[in-house]
Write an enzyme that holds these catalytic residues in place. Structure first.
Site, mmCIF file in Angstrom:
data_model
loop_
_atom_site.group_PDB
_atom_site.id
_atom_site.type_symbol
_atom_site.label_atom_id
_atom_site.label_comp_id
_atom_site.label_asym_id
_atom_site.label_seq_id
_atom_site.Cartn_x
_atom_site.Cartn_y
_atom_site.Cartn_z
ATOM 1 C CG ASP A 101 -0.377 -0.311 2.489
ATOM 2 O OD1 ASP A 101 0.902 0.350 2.607
ATOM 3 O OD2 ASP A 101 -0.888 -0.874 3.440
ATOM 4 C CG HIS A 116 4.526 -10.036 -0.300
ATOM 5 N ND1 HIS A 116 3.770 -10.286 0.403
ATOM 6 C CD2 HIS A 116 5.772 -10.843 -0.395
ATOM 7 C CE1 HIS A 116 4.171 -11.652 0.992
ATOM 8 N NE2 HIS A 116 5.288 -11.757 0.660
ATOM 9 C CG ASN A 220 -0.242 -10.374 14.748
ATOM 10 O OD1 ASN A 220 0.017 -9.449 13.698
ATOM 11 N ND2 ASN A 220 -0.817 -11.302 14.556
ATOM 12 C CD GLU A 222 -7.051 -11.966 15.219
ATOM 13 O OE1 GLU A 222 -8.043 -11.811 15.300
ATOM 14 O OE2 GLU A 222 -6.309 -12.244 14.160
HETATM 15 P P1 OAD Z 1 -3.062 -11.367 7.113
HETATM 16 O O1 OAD Z 1 -4.262 -11.034 6.913
HETATM 17 O O2 OAD Z 1 -2.624 -12.756 6.910
HETATM 18 O O3 OAD Z 1 -2.712 -11.189 8.718
HETATM 19 C C1 OAD Z 1 -2.839 -9.899 9.286
HETATM 20 C C2 OAD Z 1 -2.517 -10.140 10.894
HETATM 21 O O4 OAD Z 1 -2.619 -8.791 11.505
HETATM 22 C C3 OAD Z 1 -3.309 -11.091 11.665
HETATM 23 O O5 OAD Z 1 -2.550 -11.789 12.479
HETATM 24 C C4 OAD Z 1 -4.036 -10.036 12.627
HETATM 25 O O6 OAD Z 1 -4.220 -10.516 14.096
HETATM 26 C C5 OAD Z 1 -3.151 -8.836 12.651
HETATM 27 N N1 OAD Z 1 -3.853 -7.449 12.964
HETATM 28 C C6 OAD Z 1 -4.847 -6.938 12.681
HETATM 29 N N2 OAD Z 1 -5.101 -5.937 12.840
HETATM 30 C C7 OAD Z 1 -3.848 -5.648 13.539
HETATM 31 C C8 OAD Z 1 -3.588 -4.293 14.293
HETATM 32 N N3 OAD Z 1 -4.199 -3.064 14.315
HETATM 33 N N4 OAD Z 1 -2.439 -4.381 14.902
HETATM 34 C C9 OAD Z 1 -1.667 -5.451 14.878
HETATM 35 N N5 OAD Z 1 -1.988 -6.379 14.336
HETATM 36 C C10 OAD Z 1 -3.330 -6.585 13.668
HETATM 37 O O7 OAD Z 1 -1.784 -10.476 6.380
HETATM 38 P P2 OAD Z 1 -0.284 -10.689 6.058
HETATM 39 O O8 OAD Z 1 0.385 -11.625 7.247
HETATM 40 O O9 OAD Z 1 0.259 -9.580 5.966
HETATM 41 O O10 OAD Z 1 0.719 -11.665 0.126
HETATM 42 O O11 OAD Z 1 -0.461 -11.663 5.008
HETATM 43 C C11 OAD Z 1 0.743 -11.872 4.207
HETATM 44 C C12 OAD Z 1 0.631 -11.948 2.836
HETATM 45 O O12 OAD Z 1 -0.514 -12.769 2.482
HETATM 46 C C13 OAD Z 1 0.253 -10.778 2.177
HETATM 47 O O13 OAD Z 1 1.408 -9.904 1.968
HETATM 48 C C14 OAD Z 1 -0.355 -10.991 0.907
HETATM 49 C C15 OAD Z 1 -1.231 -12.372 1.429
HETATM 50 O O14 OAD Z 1 -1.439 -13.210 0.641
HETATM 51 C C16 OAD Z 1 0.643 -11.451 -1.144
HETATM 52 O O15 OAD Z 1 -0.540 -10.911 -1.811
HETATM 53 C C17 OAD Z 1 1.765 -12.031 -2.054
#
Ligand code: OAD
Length: 247
Positions: A101, A116, A220, A222
């Site tokens: 983003d 990514h 995080n 969760e």
């Molecule tokens: P996810 O959607 O898998 O995980 C987001 C994490 O952020 C979750 O564990 C939530 O608990 C946590 N979360 C949510 N709100 C939050 C907050 N305000 N503060 C702290 N934590 C919070 O997202 P990513 O781990 O980024 O890849 O996903 C990894 C990759 O999977 C992405 O880059 C994307 C996706 O497929 C591609 O598109 C290549």
């Protein structure tokens, strides 16, 4: 759970890994869980080369919408805390993000590895021209590659995003690795923020950093899939935790 702080001194180097969670408080949906992007948009349709070949209009609409959404929002307190940390540390700081983003850059971070890819660049789906800056939204007409057209070939442009089944840019991984290796002899802190720990190789960075002697932290909302690999885990929203985490 620990709620302590990370002490920063002149020997400290910090490698941060962020995921979608850090942008959640700016209004950008995460990928997994209720209302996650992948709940409403099948990954294989919008985030794979197969999906792009089958329906490029759908794929460009998806990324055009994400461009519009990202453009409309601002960095939050979590992003700003990392920008302040970089100001403090300079070259002793590196931010690897899975986010596309651009909000870290908007907040002022410059030492950023976008593992990514980024929403704000486009590249050719066929030739190896350099990805170029692009904020356009493509809702109907598909963009073609001008460089290919000049050679009498026809090819579609595509978002500069790493899709499933694609390799990360080895130069990005090398930059992260070089930062970790350069930390020998100093105190390395690895901090992951807002990531579910489901996607490799990002999810393995904690092990790589730990093997290099890093102190490891996770912030995080969760529990994440790989949280057992971290020494310190803080469950909370990054916008609330990060501003007072570094002392
Ligand atoms: P996810 O959607 O898998 O995980 C987001 C994490 O952020 C979750 O564990 C939530 O608990 C946590 N979360 C949510 N709100 C939050 C907050 N305000 N503060 C702290 N934590 C919070 O997202 P990513 O781990 O980024 O890849 O996903 C990894 C990759 O999977 C992405 O880059 C994307 C996706 O497929 C591609 O598109 C290549």
């Amino acid at each position: 759970m620990t709620t302590s702080t990370i002490r920063i001194d002149e020997r400290t180097r910090v490698l941060v890994l962020t995921g979608a969670g850090i942008s959640a408080e700016s209004g950008i949906p995460t990928f997994r869980g209720a209302d996650g992007l992948w709940e409403n948009h099948p990954i294989e349709k919008v985030a794979s080369m197969r999906g792009f070949v089958d329906d490029p209009i759908l794929v460009w609409r998806f990324y055009s919408q994400r461009r519009a959404d990202a453009k409309a929002v601002a960095p939050n307190a979590g992003h700003h805390a990392l920008a302040r940390l970089e100001e403090r540390l300079g070259d002793r700081f590196l931010l690897a993000t899975q986010n596309v983003d651009g909000l870290h850059t908007k907040a002022g971070n410059a030492r950023v590895v976008e593992m990514h890819g980024t929403l704000w660049k486009t590249r050719c789906s066929r030739c190896d021209r350099e990805p170029f800056d692009d904020e356009e939204v493509y809702l109907g007409d598909l963009p073609g590659c001008g460089a290919c057209a000049k050679r009498g070939e026809s090819a579609l442009l595509r978002p500069h995003i790493v899709w499933f089944g694609e390799r990360l840019d080895p130069r990005d991984l090398a930059r992260i690795d070089a930062f970790v290796r350069a930390s020998r002899g100093s105190r390395l802190v690895f901090l992951a923020v807002g990531t579910s720990g489901r996607v490799s190789p990002a999810s393995e960075l904690v092990v790589h950093a730990r093997d290099a002697g890093a102190e490891t932290w996770l912030v995080n909302l969760e529990p994440s899939d790989n949280q057992g690999a971290f020494e310190h885990v803080v469950h909370g929203a990054s916008g609330a935790v990060l501003p007072s985490l570094f002392v």
